[in-house]
Each structure stands twice: as structure tokens, then as C-alpha cells.
Design a protein around this motif. Structure first.
Motif, mmCIF file in Angstrom:
data_model
loop_
_atom_site.group_PDB
_atom_site.id
_atom_site.type_symbol
_atom_site.label_atom_id
_atom_site.label_comp_id
_atom_site.label_asym_id
_atom_site.label_seq_id
_atom_site.Cartn_x
_atom_site.Cartn_y
_atom_site.Cartn_z
ATOM 1 N N UNK A 2 5.844 5.905 -35.279
ATOM 2 C CA UNK A 2 6.583 7.023 -34.700
ATOM 3 C C UNK A 2 8.038 6.930 -35.139
ATOM 4 N N UNK A 3 8.585 8.052 -35.633
ATOM 5 C CA UNK A 3 9.963 8.060 -36.111
ATOM 6 C C UNK A 3 10.866 8.658 -35.048
ATOM 7 N N UNK A 4 11.959 7.955 -34.746
ATOM 8 C CA UNK A 4 12.937 8.473 -33.792
ATOM 9 C C UNK A 4 14.291 7.862 -34.104
ATOM 10 N N UNK A 5 15.288 8.727 -34.295
ATOM 11 C CA UNK A 5 16.630 8.263 -34.628
ATOM 12 C C UNK A 5 17.658 9.137 -33.932
ATOM 13 N N UNK A 6 18.537 8.514 -33.149
ATOM 14 C CA UNK A 6 19.589 9.232 -32.428
ATOM 15 C C UNK A 6 20.945 8.934 -33.055
ATOM 16 N N UNK A 7 21.794 9.932 -33.177
ATOM 17 C CA UNK A 7 23.108 9.747 -33.777
ATOM 18 C C UNK A 7 23.967 10.964 -33.461
ATOM 19 N N UNK A 8 25.195 10.945 -33.927
ATOM 20 C CA UNK A 8 26.104 12.079 -33.757
ATOM 21 C C UNK A 8 26.381 12.732 -35.105
ATOM 22 N N UNK A 9 26.479 14.055 -35.092
ATOM 23 C CA UNK A 9 26.982 14.802 -36.227
ATOM 24 C C UNK A 9 28.290 15.458 -35.781
ATOM 25 N N UNK A 10 29.081 15.875 -36.740
ATOM 26 C CA UNK A 10 30.381 16.453 -36.392
ATOM 27 C C UNK A 10 30.451 17.911 -36.814
ATOM 28 N N UNK A 11 30.750 18.752 -35.852
ATOM 29 C CA UNK A 11 30.883 20.188 -36.046
ATOM 30 C C UNK A 11 32.343 20.553 -35.825
ATOM 31 N N UNK A 12 33.054 20.756 -36.939
ATOM 32 C CA UNK A 12 34.497 21.030 -36.863
ATOM 33 C C UNK A 12 35.201 19.949 -36.040
ATOM 34 N N UNK A 13 34.902 18.704 -36.395
ATOM 35 C CA UNK A 13 35.486 17.491 -35.794
ATOM 36 C C UNK A 13 34.976 17.194 -34.382
ATOM 37 N N UNK A 14 34.109 18.048 -33.863
ATOM 38 C CA UNK A 14 33.543 17.801 -32.535
ATOM 39 C C UNK A 14 32.196 17.101 -32.679
ATOM 40 N N UNK A 15 32.014 15.941 -32.051
ATOM 41 C CA UNK A 15 30.726 15.255 -32.131
ATOM 42 C C UNK A 15 29.649 15.985 -31.332
ATOM 43 N N UNK A 16 28.470 16.088 -31.935
ATOM 44 C CA UNK A 16 27.330 16.703 -31.256
ATOM 45 C C UNK A 16 26.139 15.753 -31.381
ATOM 46 N N UNK A 139 13.753 6.855 -46.089
ATOM 47 C CA UNK A 139 13.496 5.637 -45.323
ATOM 48 C C UNK A 139 11.997 5.379 -45.206
ATOM 49 N N UNK A 140 11.227 6.441 -45.015
ATOM 50 C CA UNK A 140 9.776 6.292 -44.871
ATOM 51 C C UNK A 140 9.132 5.906 -46.209
ATOM 52 N N UNK A 141 9.625 6.467 -47.303
ATOM 53 C CA UNK A 141 9.135 6.069 -48.633
ATOM 54 C C UNK A 141 9.324 4.568 -48.824
ATOM 55 N N UNK A 142 10.501 4.075 -48.470
ATOM 56 C CA UNK A 142 10.787 2.647 -48.624
ATOM 57 C C UNK A 142 9.929 1.814 -47.675
ATOM 58 N N UNK A 143 9.826 2.245 -46.416
ATOM 59 C CA UNK A 143 9.064 1.494 -45.426
ATOM 60 C C UNK A 143 7.585 1.399 -45.806
ATOM 61 N N UNK A 144 7.031 2.481 -46.367
ATOM 62 C CA UNK A 144 5.612 2.503 -46.727
ATOM 63 C C UNK A 144 5.375 1.971 -48.143
ATOM 64 N N UNK A 145 6.463 1.566 -48.824
ATOM 65 C CA UNK A 145 6.373 1.003 -50.176
ATOM 66 C C UNK A 145 5.726 1.984 -51.162
ATOM 67 N N UNK A 146 6.090 3.266 -51.024
ATOM 68 C CA UNK A 146 5.585 4.295 -51.930
ATOM 69 C C UNK A 146 6.479 4.377 -53.170
ATOM 70 N N UNK A 147 5.970 5.031 -54.208
ATOM 71 C CA UNK A 147 6.715 5.114 -55.469
ATOM 72 C C UNK A 147 7.856 6.119 -55.412
ATOM 73 N N UNK A 148 7.652 7.213 -54.682
ATOM 74 C CA UNK A 148 8.641 8.286 -54.733
ATOM 75 C C UNK A 148 8.395 9.327 -53.648
#
Length: 221
Positions: A2-16, A139-148
Motif C-alpha cells: 500500500x502506497x501512502x505519502x504525506x507532505x506539504x506543497x506550496x501554493x504562492x508560498x502558502x503550505x498546503x 519509487x515503485x519501479x525501484x522498489x519492485x526492481x523493474x527495468x523502467x
């Protein structure tokens, strides 16, 4: 996985607050709305996701069903499957390789991830969410050791130049920076490299049914 990643992006310098995760059945209605916003007519409405197709995505290859939220609202989705890719055999259509979007062609022993669809709501396209989801796939390509990672990218800017340039000439000029294409240029900015032009790839009036096969090779292979 299961893939899950939390983070902030910036919208006109405002973190969302932002989250990339696997989509679920309860997301289906909103995912179809996203398709309608991203691919308005003249794009064929029958090519928008159906609930049956989405059901297959989360059943056959749930790892390949990815969405992105911004402050709890679905802002985009990305779908892919695994294929057995042969570098010597490029020609295919979207319909053939994805089983018309039902992904029954998924190969659990495949050597490559194939992009089925990447859609970001127009209102969120200035936030860089497409690149964020592409990075999740890398990231999933690398984790699953796929070619591309590989897939056919639309070339919607081509229609404007079709009377003077072949598809290959148009792509060459985009790669050289002489022209800018909404999809090809974006994929290049994500690290994807053009392989060849695919003819009659997908019913797409703006691209005159052409696409560019574009790949990202696993740097650890």
C-alpha cells in the motif's frame, strides 16, 4: 504494498497539506469527475473511466491505482500496470496494452510499469502534482526492481503543425526546445525520454491519434 505519502506543497508560498495514496472504491465517483474535467469534448466521453474499469484497477493491481489529495480533496489520479516489455517491439495501441482500460493485460511478472492514465484537475495544475505522482511511480519501479517506467504520451500541440510537420519532426522540435507541447514537454521535465512515435495509438483529435512512447529507466538496474 500500500502506497501512502504525506507532505506539504506550496501554493504562492502558502503550505498546503498533500497526500499521495492508493485510490479505493469510495473514490470512484470523484475519479470519474476528474476525468470529465481533464478530458472535455472533443475528447471521446466513452474513454473516461467507468466504475467497472476502476473496479478492475483496485482488484487486479491495487498498487497501480494512485491518487493525490490536496487538503483532503481529490486533485488527480494516476493508473498503471505491469507489462513484459520488449525493447525491439514498440508498436502498440493504448487499447491493446491496457485491454481498453480494464488492465486484464497486467502481468505480475512483468519487467516494466506502463502508464495507463495520468489526470490532474485543471484547478490544481500549477502545484506540480503531476511530477509528484510521477516520482511516486519511480519509487515503485525501484522498489519492485523493474527495468523502467514507460507509456504513450499524447502530443496535443501537434494538430496546429500537422500541415507542415510529420509527427516525428514535431517531436524532434519539441525535444530541441523549438516548440512546447503540453504533454511531451511536461513528461520531459519529469525525466522521461522519448523512444518513438506511436501511430493510431489513441482516438485523440488534438494529437491526430499519435503519441510518443516515453520511458524512464531504473538507474539502479
Amino acid at each position: 504494498m500500500y502506497y501512502s505519502s504525506n507532505f506539504y506543497i506550496f501554493d504562492d508560498k502558502k503550505p498546503r497539506e498533500c497526500k499521495v495514496r492508493n485510490y479505493q472504491k469510495e473514490d470512484f465517483a470523484e475519479l470519474i469527475n476528474i476525468q470529465a474535467e481533464c478530458f472535455p469534448p472533443p475528447f471521446p466521453t466513452e474513454l473516461w473511466w467507468s466504475k467497472d474499469q476502476l473496479e478492475n484497477h483496485v482488484t487486479i493491481f491495487p498498487e497501480g491505482a494512485i491518487c493525490v489529495e490536496v487538503e483532503g480533496k481529490l486533485a488527480g489520479s494516476l493508473t498503471y500496470l505491469c507489462i513484459a516489455y520488449n525493447e525491439e517491439e514498440h508498436e502498440h495501441t493504448w487499447s491493446e496494452i491496457t485491454a481498453d482500460g480494464y488492465i486484464t493485460t497486467h502481468s505480475k511478472d512483468g519487467n516494466a510499469l506502463y502508464v495507463v492514465d495520468n489526470s490532474i484537475r485543471p484547478a490544481y495544475r500549477s502545484l506540480g502534482l503531476g511530477k509528484i505522482m510521477m516520482q511516486a511511480m519511480y519509487q515503485i519501479v525501484i522498489d519492485k526492481k523493474l527495468d523502467r517506467l514507460i507509456g504513450g504520451g499524447r502530443m496535443p500541440g501537434y494538430r496546429k503543425y500537422a500541415d507542415e510537420l510529420s509527427p516525428e519532426e514535431y517531436v524532434s522540435q519539441v525535444v530541441a526546445g523549438e516548440k512546447k507541447d503540453p504533454v511531451i514537454t511536461f513528461l520531459m521535465s519529469c525525466g522521461r525520454m522519448p523512444v518513438c512515435v506511436l501511430n493510431d495509438y489513441l482516438e485523440d483529435e488534438d494529437s491526430l491519434n499519435h503519441a510518443v512512447l516515453m520511458e524512464w529507466k531504473n538507474p539502479f538496474k
